[in-house]
Design a protein around this motif. Structure first.
Motif, mmCIF file in Angstrom:
data_model
loop_
_atom_site.group_PDB
_atom_site.id
_atom_site.type_symbol
_atom_site.label_atom_id
_atom_site.label_comp_id
_atom_site.label_asym_id
_atom_site.label_seq_id
_atom_site.Cartn_x
_atom_site.Cartn_y
_atom_site.Cartn_z
ATOM 1 N N ASP A 83 33.219 41.030 73.608
ATOM 2 C CA ASP A 83 32.407 39.828 73.391
ATOM 3 C C ASP A 83 32.937 39.065 72.186
ATOM 4 N N GLY A 84 32.923 37.738 72.289
ATOM 5 C CA GLY A 84 33.413 36.897 71.200
ATOM 6 C C GLY A 84 34.901 36.646 71.279
ATOM 7 N N PHE A 85 35.579 37.134 72.335
ATOM 8 C CA PHE A 85 37.010 36.944 72.500
ATOM 9 C C PHE A 85 37.285 36.440 73.914
ATOM 10 N N HIS A 86 38.472 35.899 74.139
ATOM 11 C CA HIS A 86 38.899 35.501 75.477
ATOM 12 C C HIS A 86 40.389 35.760 75.615
ATOM 13 N N ARG A 87 40.860 35.781 76.840
ATOM 14 C CA ARG A 87 42.267 36.088 77.113
ATOM 15 C C ARG A 87 43.039 34.785 77.317
ATOM 16 N N VAL A 88 44.175 34.668 76.606
ATOM 17 C CA VAL A 88 45.051 33.508 76.722
ATOM 18 C C VAL A 88 46.473 34.017 76.883
ATOM 19 N N ARG A 89 47.089 33.737 78.027
ATOM 20 C CA ARG A 89 48.480 34.103 78.305
ATOM 21 C C ARG A 89 48.772 35.567 77.982
ATOM 22 N N GLY A 90 47.884 36.427 78.342
ATOM 23 C CA GLY A 90 48.108 37.853 78.141
ATOM 24 C C GLY A 90 47.728 38.351 76.760
ATOM 25 N N HIS A 91 47.182 37.489 75.912
ATOM 26 C CA HIS A 91 46.763 37.891 74.573
ATOM 27 C C HIS A 91 45.260 37.712 74.451
ATOM 28 N N ILE A 92 44.669 38.499 73.614
ATOM 29 C CA ILE A 92 43.238 38.362 73.353
ATOM 30 C C ILE A 92 43.065 37.550 72.081
ATOM 31 N N ARG A 93 42.277 36.470 72.197
ATOM 32 C CA ARG A 93 42.039 35.597 71.043
ATOM 33 C C ARG A 93 40.550 35.482 70.785
ATOM 34 N N ARG A 94 40.212 35.208 69.528
ATOM 35 C CA ARG A 94 38.810 35.034 69.137
ATOM 36 C C ARG A 94 38.325 33.679 69.642
ATOM 37 N N ASN A 95 37.076 33.618 70.064
ATOM 38 C CA ASN A 95 36.500 32.359 70.515
ATOM 39 C C ASN A 95 36.400 31.386 69.343
ATOM 40 N N PRO A 96 36.600 30.100 69.569
ATOM 41 C CA PRO A 96 36.508 29.132 68.474
ATOM 42 C C PRO A 96 35.086 29.021 67.949
ATOM 43 N N LYS A 97 34.980 28.766 66.645
ATOM 44 C CA LYS A 97 33.675 28.615 66.003
ATOM 45 C C LYS A 97 33.279 27.146 66.030
ATOM 46 N N PRO A 98 32.007 26.853 65.912
ATOM 47 C CA PRO A 98 31.589 25.451 65.838
ATOM 48 C C PRO A 98 32.121 24.802 64.559
ATOM 49 N N LYS A 99 32.289 23.487 64.571
ATOM 50 C CA LYS A 99 32.850 22.766 63.428
ATOM 51 C C LYS A 99 31.971 22.878 62.184
ATOM 52 N N SER A 100 30.669 23.064 62.359
ATOM 53 C CA SER A 100 29.776 23.148 61.202
ATOM 54 C C SER A 100 30.015 24.418 60.392
ATOM 55 N N ALA A 101 30.659 25.408 60.960
ATOM 56 C CA ALA A 101 30.880 26.669 60.257
ATOM 57 C C ALA A 101 32.175 26.654 59.445
ATOM 58 N N LYS A 102 32.904 25.540 59.433
ATOM 59 C CA LYS A 102 34.174 25.484 58.705
ATOM 60 C C LYS A 102 33.920 25.523 57.204
ATOM 61 N N ARG A 103 34.669 26.357 56.513
ATOM 62 C CA ARG A 103 34.519 26.505 55.074
ATOM 63 C C ARG A 103 35.648 25.790 54.341
ATOM 64 N N LEU A 104 35.498 25.670 53.020
ATOM 65 C CA LEU A 104 36.531 25.042 52.205
ATOM 66 C C LEU A 104 37.732 25.970 52.111
ATOM 67 N N ASN A 105 38.918 25.418 52.324
ATOM 68 C CA ASN A 105 40.102 26.247 52.187
ATOM 69 C C ASN A 105 40.631 26.170 50.753
ATOM 70 N N GLY A 106 41.679 26.894 50.464
ATOM 71 C CA GLY A 106 42.214 26.972 49.108
ATOM 72 C C GLY A 106 42.703 25.647 48.561
ATOM 73 N N TRP A 107 43.342 24.821 49.414
ATOM 74 C CA TRP A 107 43.851 23.539 48.950
ATOM 75 C C TRP A 107 42.721 22.580 48.596
ATOM 76 N N THR A 108 41.625 22.652 49.323
ATOM 77 C CA THR A 108 40.488 21.783 49.013
ATOM 78 C C THR A 108 39.873 22.168 47.671
ATOM 79 N N ILE A 109 39.734 23.453 47.431
ATOM 80 C CA ILE A 109 39.176 23.918 46.160
ATOM 81 C C ILE A 109 40.110 23.549 45.009
ATOM 82 N N ALA A 110 41.412 23.722 45.202
ATOM 83 C CA ALA A 110 42.377 23.355 44.155
ATOM 84 C C ALA A 110 42.326 21.858 43.881
#
Length: 70
Positions: free
Chosen positions: A6-33
């Motif tokens: 649960d929370g993952f899907h298969r893409v071209r033979g690989h298992i990837r995490r499902n995308p999160k909603p845009k509201s859950a995006k956090r500040l990255n290192g460059w933004t903090i700097a």
């Protein structure tokens, strides 16, 4: 094929995490700097925290009209 967890899907033979909603995006290192650099630059330009020296020097020079004691 193996079952995808649960929370993952298969893409071209690989298992990837499902995308999160845009509201859950956090500040990255460059933004903090960038924010820290902006605050530092603001302090350099406008002089945050600087106050004029109000205390007189500890050893004031004698007035010119006072006689010199030697």
């Amino acid at each position: 094929m193996s079952k995808v967890p649960d929370g993952f899907h298969r893409v071209r033979g690989h298992i990837r995490r499902n995308p999160k909603p845009k509201s859950a995006k956090r500040l990255n290192g460059w933004t903090i700097a960038g924010l820290l650099a902006g605050v530092w630059l603001w302090a350099q330009v406008f002089g945050l925290g600087e106050s004029p020296a109000t205390t007189p020097p500890a050893d004031p020079k004698p007035a010119t009209s006072a006689p010199a004691d030697r």
